[in-house]
Design a protein around this motif. Sequence first.
Motif, PDB file in Angstrom:
ATOM      1  N   ASP A  29      38.052  27.578  49.572  1.00 38.19           N
ATOM      2  CA  ASP A  29      36.634  27.372  49.282  1.00 38.19           C
ATOM      3  C   ASP A  29      36.324  25.874  49.283  1.00 38.19           C
ATOM      4  O   ASP A  29      37.207  25.027  49.465  1.00 38.19           O
ATOM      5  CB  ASP A  29      36.227  28.040  47.960  1.00 38.19           C
ATOM      6  CG  ASP A  29      36.968  27.473  46.748  1.00 38.19           C
ATOM      7  OD1 ASP A  29      37.411  26.310  46.791  1.00 38.19           O
ATOM      8  OD2 ASP A  29      37.098  28.213  45.755  1.00 38.19           O
ATOM      9  N   ASP A  30      35.068  25.535  49.067  1.00 39.75           N
ATOM     10  CA  ASP A  30      34.652  24.129  49.162  1.00 39.75           C
ATOM     11  C   ASP A  30      35.367  23.258  48.133  1.00 39.75           C
ATOM     12  O   ASP A  30      35.751  22.120  48.433  1.00 39.75           O
ATOM     13  CB  ASP A  30      33.137  24.019  48.975  1.00 39.75           C
ATOM     14  CG  ASP A  30      32.357  24.609  50.135  1.00 39.75           C
ATOM     15  OD1 ASP A  30      32.963  24.788  51.222  1.00 39.75           O
ATOM     16  OD2 ASP A  30      31.153  24.894  49.975  1.00 39.75           O
ATOM     17  N   GLU A  32      38.307  23.710  46.804  1.00 38.30           N
ATOM     18  CA  GLU A  32      39.704  23.527  47.182  1.00 38.30           C
ATOM     19  C   GLU A  32      39.838  22.538  48.329  1.00 38.30           C
ATOM     20  O   GLU A  32      40.765  21.713  48.340  1.00 38.30           O
ATOM     21  CB  GLU A  32      40.315  24.883  47.561  1.00 38.30           C
ATOM     22  CG  GLU A  32      40.502  25.801  46.365  1.00 38.30           C
ATOM     23  CD  GLU A  32      40.817  27.240  46.763  1.00 38.30           C
ATOM     24  OE1 GLU A  32      41.544  27.905  46.024  1.00 38.30           O
ATOM     25  OE2 GLU A  32      40.315  27.685  47.822  1.00 38.30           O
ATOM     26  N   ARG A  56      45.736  33.190  47.840  1.00 37.80           N
ATOM     27  CA  ARG A  56      44.630  34.036  48.292  1.00 37.80           C
ATOM     28  C   ARG A  56      45.139  35.278  49.032  1.00 37.80           C
ATOM     29  O   ARG A  56      44.599  36.377  48.859  1.00 37.80           O
ATOM     30  CB  ARG A  56      43.686  33.238  49.193  1.00 37.80           C
ATOM     31  CG  ARG A  56      42.855  32.246  48.419  1.00 37.80           C
ATOM     32  CD  ARG A  56      41.874  31.493  49.297  1.00 37.80           C
ATOM     33  NE  ARG A  56      41.055  30.635  48.451  1.00 37.80           N
ATOM     34  CZ  ARG A  56      40.003  31.049  47.754  1.00 37.80           C
ATOM     35  NH1 ARG A  56      39.632  32.321  47.838  1.00 37.80           N
ATOM     36  NH2 ARG A  56      39.321  30.225  46.999  1.00 37.80           N
ATOM     37  N   ARG A  68      39.353  36.080  52.519  1.00 39.68           N
ATOM     38  CA  ARG A  68      38.133  35.256  52.523  1.00 39.68           C
ATOM     39  C   ARG A  68      37.190  35.628  51.380  1.00 39.68           C
ATOM     40  O   ARG A  68      36.329  34.829  50.996  1.00 39.68           O
ATOM     41  CB  ARG A  68      37.415  35.405  53.864  1.00 39.68           C
ATOM     42  CG  ARG A  68      38.110  34.733  55.032  1.00 39.68           C
ATOM     43  CD  ARG A  68      37.267  34.769  56.296  1.00 39.68           C
ATOM     44  NE  ARG A  68      37.905  34.042  57.380  1.00 39.68           N
ATOM     45  CZ  ARG A  68      38.769  34.584  58.238  1.00 39.68           C
ATOM     46  NH1 ARG A  68      39.081  35.868  58.128  1.00 39.68           N
ATOM     47  NH2 ARG A  68      39.320  33.851  59.194  1.00 39.68           N
ATOM     48  N   VAL A  71      37.652  35.345  45.102  1.00 37.72           N
ATOM     49  CA  VAL A  71      36.976  34.289  44.337  1.00 37.72           C
ATOM     50  C   VAL A  71      37.829  33.983  43.110  1.00 37.72           C
ATOM     51  O   VAL A  71      38.013  34.826  42.233  1.00 37.72           O
ATOM     52  CB  VAL A  71      35.567  34.722  43.900  1.00 37.72           C
ATOM     53  CG1 VAL A  71      34.924  33.631  43.035  1.00 37.72           C
ATOM     54  CG2 VAL A  71      34.696  35.024  45.112  1.00 37.72           C
TER      55      VAL A  71
END
Length: 242
Positions: A29-30, A32, A56, A68, A71
């Motif tokens: 994600d952004d 990370e 993930r 993907r 969260v």
Amino acid sequence: MGERLGSGECLVWRCPAGPVPEPLHALLDDAERARARRLGHDAARTRFVAGRVAARLLAARHAGTTPREVVFSSTCRHCAGPHGRLEVHTGAGVLHVSVSHSAERIVVAIARDTVCGVDIERVALRGGRIPVSALSPAERRVLAGLPQPRRLAAFIRYWSRKEAILKATGDGLVPSPADLTVSAPDAPARLLSWADRPPPHISVHLRDLAVGDDYRGALATLGRPLSVVERDVDPRAEASHL
């Protein structure tokens, strides 16, 4: 469809820490990606990315979703910053995830509804001397009684156990590692005492992991011991399935 992870189980992946294919970078994600950019050394950045990708992939298998769509929530218990223990909230409960990396290896642990902390350390010195200040007085006496050639590996065993505990409790290095006393390096892993232990006072269960002759690893779980399954996995092989 997700894989079944029982409430009394913990799965530990042992992974290589090399670069992952570019398609796998898209899983981060952004936050990370920003954290990876802030890491000053290429090797540290590579290990971080590989560790989060593996986390993930593992979480997706047991959350019944795609990598993907995973969260992570991670709130520090001390400052409320976004660098605490990793959790994935699902309709069937909470998946607790812990990641550690050292040199050429990564370990990722996952458990359902039981907090876990994992650590791996290479048997190597980062400075000129063993930092015995991280040990309790009882641990220092044990270390001093060992032959010199055995002391470094023994210290790393102590350190990996303490790190696993402090990651599980969410304390990080806020308490001094010397406040914790764990069992002797050749004895089964146990937390023996914790001076001035911060709340909450939840029972800690500890075990060593099989991570290779040149490494030491440990897993801590809070509240209850879990049945642990260790697997060798190469997340890079997953790129073709995404």
